[in-house]
Scaffold this active site. Structure first.
Site, PDB file in Angstrom:
ATOM      1  N   MET A  18      15.997 139.939   0.932  1.00 23.84           N
ATOM      2  CA  MET A  18      15.949 140.120  -0.523  1.00 23.84           C
ATOM      3  C   MET A  18      14.505 140.339  -0.969  1.00 23.84           C
ATOM      4  O   MET A  18      13.573 139.782  -0.379  1.00 23.84           O
ATOM      5  CB  MET A  18      16.503 138.879  -1.238  1.00 23.84           C
ATOM      6  CG  MET A  18      18.004 138.763  -1.164  1.00 23.84           C
ATOM      7  SD  MET A  18      18.607 137.318  -2.046  1.00 23.84           S
ATOM      8  CE  MET A  18      18.377 137.842  -3.740  1.00 23.84           C
ATOM      9  N   ASP A  89      24.231 151.121  -1.971  1.00 25.21           N
ATOM     10  CA  ASP A  89      23.357 149.941  -2.059  1.00 25.21           C
ATOM     11  C   ASP A  89      24.158 148.686  -1.732  1.00 25.21           C
ATOM     12  O   ASP A  89      25.383 148.661  -1.845  1.00 25.21           O
ATOM     13  CB  ASP A  89      22.737 149.833  -3.461  1.00 25.21           C
ATOM     14  CG  ASP A  89      21.482 148.958  -3.466  1.00 25.21           C
ATOM     15  OD1 ASP A  89      20.944 148.660  -2.364  1.00 25.21           O
ATOM     16  OD2 ASP A  89      21.014 148.584  -4.563  1.00 25.21           O
ATOM     17  N   GLU A  90      23.437 147.633  -1.336  1.00 23.70           N
ATOM     18  CA  GLU A  90      24.046 146.325  -1.014  1.00 23.70           C
ATOM     19  C   GLU A  90      25.164 146.484   0.012  1.00 23.70           C
ATOM     20  O   GLU A  90      26.297 146.007  -0.157  1.00 23.70           O
ATOM     21  CB  GLU A  90      24.567 145.643  -2.299  1.00 23.70           C
ATOM     22  CG  GLU A  90      23.524 145.470  -3.389  1.00 23.70           C
ATOM     23  CD  GLU A  90      22.517 144.349  -3.118  1.00 23.70           C
ATOM     24  OE1 GLU A  90      22.503 143.782  -2.000  1.00 23.70           O
ATOM     25  OE2 GLU A  90      21.728 144.040  -4.041  1.00 23.70           O
ATOM     26  N   GLN A  92      25.854 145.082   2.644  1.00 17.34           N
ATOM     27  CA  GLN A  92      26.470 143.871   3.211  1.00 17.34           C
ATOM     28  C   GLN A  92      27.746 143.472   2.477  1.00 17.34           C
ATOM     29  O   GLN A  92      28.592 142.766   3.023  1.00 17.34           O
ATOM     30  CB  GLN A  92      25.456 142.711   3.238  1.00 17.34           C
ATOM     31  CG  GLN A  92      25.136 142.074   1.906  1.00 17.34           C
ATOM     32  CD  GLN A  92      24.155 142.888   1.045  1.00 17.34           C
ATOM     33  OE1 GLN A  92      23.594 143.871   1.505  1.00 17.34           O
ATOM     34  NE2 GLN A  92      23.938 142.473  -0.194  1.00 17.34           N
ATOM     35  N   CYS A 149       3.165 131.891   0.862  1.00 19.36           N
ATOM     36  CA  CYS A 149       1.813 132.207   1.347  1.00 19.36           C
ATOM     37  C   CYS A 149       1.396 133.661   1.143  1.00 19.36           C
ATOM     38  O   CYS A 149       0.234 133.995   1.368  1.00 19.36           O
ATOM     39  CB  CYS A 149       1.700 131.856   2.830  1.00 19.36           C
ATOM     40  SG  CYS A 149       2.656 132.963   3.890  1.00 19.36           S
TER      41      CYS A 149
HETATM   42  P1  ADP Z   1      15.645 144.516  -2.735  1.00 21.04           P
HETATM   43  O1  ADP Z   1      16.612 145.604  -3.114  1.00 21.04           O
HETATM   44  O2  ADP Z   1      15.127 144.652  -1.330  1.00 21.04           O
HETATM   45  O3  ADP Z   1      16.172 143.130  -3.005  1.00 21.04           O
HETATM   46  P2  ADP Z   1      14.207 145.467  -5.026  1.00 21.04           P
HETATM   47  O4  ADP Z   1      13.980 146.927  -4.771  1.00 21.04           O
HETATM   48  O5  ADP Z   1      15.346 145.090  -5.920  1.00 21.04           O
HETATM   49  O6  ADP Z   1      14.341 144.694  -3.630  1.00 21.04           O
HETATM   50  O7  ADP Z   1      12.932 144.788  -5.667  1.00 21.04           O
HETATM   51  C1  ADP Z   1      11.633 144.937  -5.143  1.00 21.04           C
HETATM   52  C2  ADP Z   1      10.673 144.472  -6.218  1.00 21.04           C
HETATM   53  O8  ADP Z   1      10.875 143.079  -6.434  1.00 21.04           O
HETATM   54  C3  ADP Z   1       9.214 144.571  -5.874  1.00 21.04           C
HETATM   55  O9  ADP Z   1       8.694 145.851  -6.139  1.00 21.04           O
HETATM   56  C4  ADP Z   1       8.600 143.531  -6.804  1.00 21.04           C
HETATM   57  O10 ADP Z   1       8.373 144.096  -8.078  1.00 21.04           O
HETATM   58  C5  ADP Z   1       9.706 142.522  -6.981  1.00 21.04           C
HETATM   59  N1  ADP Z   1       9.504 141.252  -6.264  1.00 21.04           N
HETATM   60  C6  ADP Z   1       9.846 140.041  -6.748  1.00 21.04           C
HETATM   61  N2  ADP Z   1       9.607 139.076  -5.830  1.00 21.04           N
HETATM   62  C7  ADP Z   1       9.112 139.691  -4.731  1.00 21.04           C
HETATM   63  C8  ADP Z   1       8.677 139.230  -3.429  1.00 21.04           C
HETATM   64  N3  ADP Z   1       8.714 137.940  -3.084  1.00 21.04           N
HETATM   65  N4  ADP Z   1       8.250 140.149  -2.551  1.00 21.04           N
HETATM   66  C9  ADP Z   1       8.188 141.453  -2.890  1.00 21.04           C
HETATM   67  N5  ADP Z   1       8.585 141.945  -4.090  1.00 21.04           N
HETATM   68  C10 ADP Z   1       9.045 141.079  -5.003  1.00 21.04           C
HETATM   69 MG    MG Z   2      18.538 145.571  -3.781  1.00 11.03          MG
END
Ligand code: ADP
Ligand code: MG
Length: 192
Positions: A18, A89-90, A92, A149
């Protein structure tokens, strides 16, 4: 369809934990196809409730219209004449049936981009991403930023909600991965 029509078919997988930017990357690829005037179909699962029906949305607020389906078998019926790229998307949420469905679509000449969680919140491989990755032309494995971190996070953890934690879990709490009750974590910080 001739063999030439089918020659552009490919499966591209975007995988990671995530917050890794999987949806952002999916939306970027769809947008590029739209700029190139290619017909696109964006598919989400009904269980994906972040953005409500009819949208895929990233944690950073990027959004794109999509069709919501209940299972993978519904996807081929949504592919209209002129569609060249199918984005899911998603992944899983769709379970193992997605592998055969997207393979068949790629075999017909479509570019199929599939994004999804490759790891569960307790650090195990998350089907069907491992299988999709093994039969794809391209795999993009993304990492998030560790909420503890700041290092590369290949994992995410579910935070245990206790009444005292309620404030800490709120989206405004300032946690790096502060939305919902999950946080991105590196290998060192995934346990505790
Ligand atoms: P995913 O679909 O992989 O869950 P998203 O594309 O929805 O990811 O979201 C990515 C965005 O989430 C990043 O560009 C950033 O703005 C935000 N973000 C929030 N928390 C984090 C984190 N711990 N690491 C990286 N990005 C994060
Ligand atoms: Mg996503």
């Amino acid at each position: 369809m001739t063999a030439d029509d089918r020659s552009g078919g490919r499966l591209e997988v975007i995988a990671g934990p995530m917050f890794a930017g999987k949806t952002e990357e999916l939306v970027r690829r769809v947008h590029r196809a739209q700029v190139a005037r290619r017909g696109v179909l964006v598919v989400a699962h009904e269980l994906d409730t972040r953005s409500g029906p009819g949208r895929v949305a990233s944690h950073s607020g990027l959004e794109m219209p999509s069709r919501s389906v209940r299972d993978a078998e519904e996807i081929p019926g949504l592919v209209a004449e002129g569609t060249e790229l199918v984005a899911v998307d998603e992944a899983q949420f769709f379970g193992p049936d997605l592998v055969g469905v997207v393979t068949a679509l790629a075999d017909t000449g479509l570019v199929v981009v599939v994004a999804g969680l490759s790891v569960t919140f307790d650090g195990r491989a998350f089907a069907p991403l491992p299988e999709l990755m093994s039969v794809a032309e391209s795999v993009t494995k993304l990492t998030a930023v560790c909420a503890v971190c700041g290092r590369d996070a290949a994992f995410h953890v579910r935070l245990e909600a206790t009444p005292a934690d309620d404030d800490a879990l709120a989206p405004t709490s300032g946690h790096v991965g502060g939305s919902e009750s999950y946080e991105a974590r590196c290998r060192q910080h995934r346990a505790g």
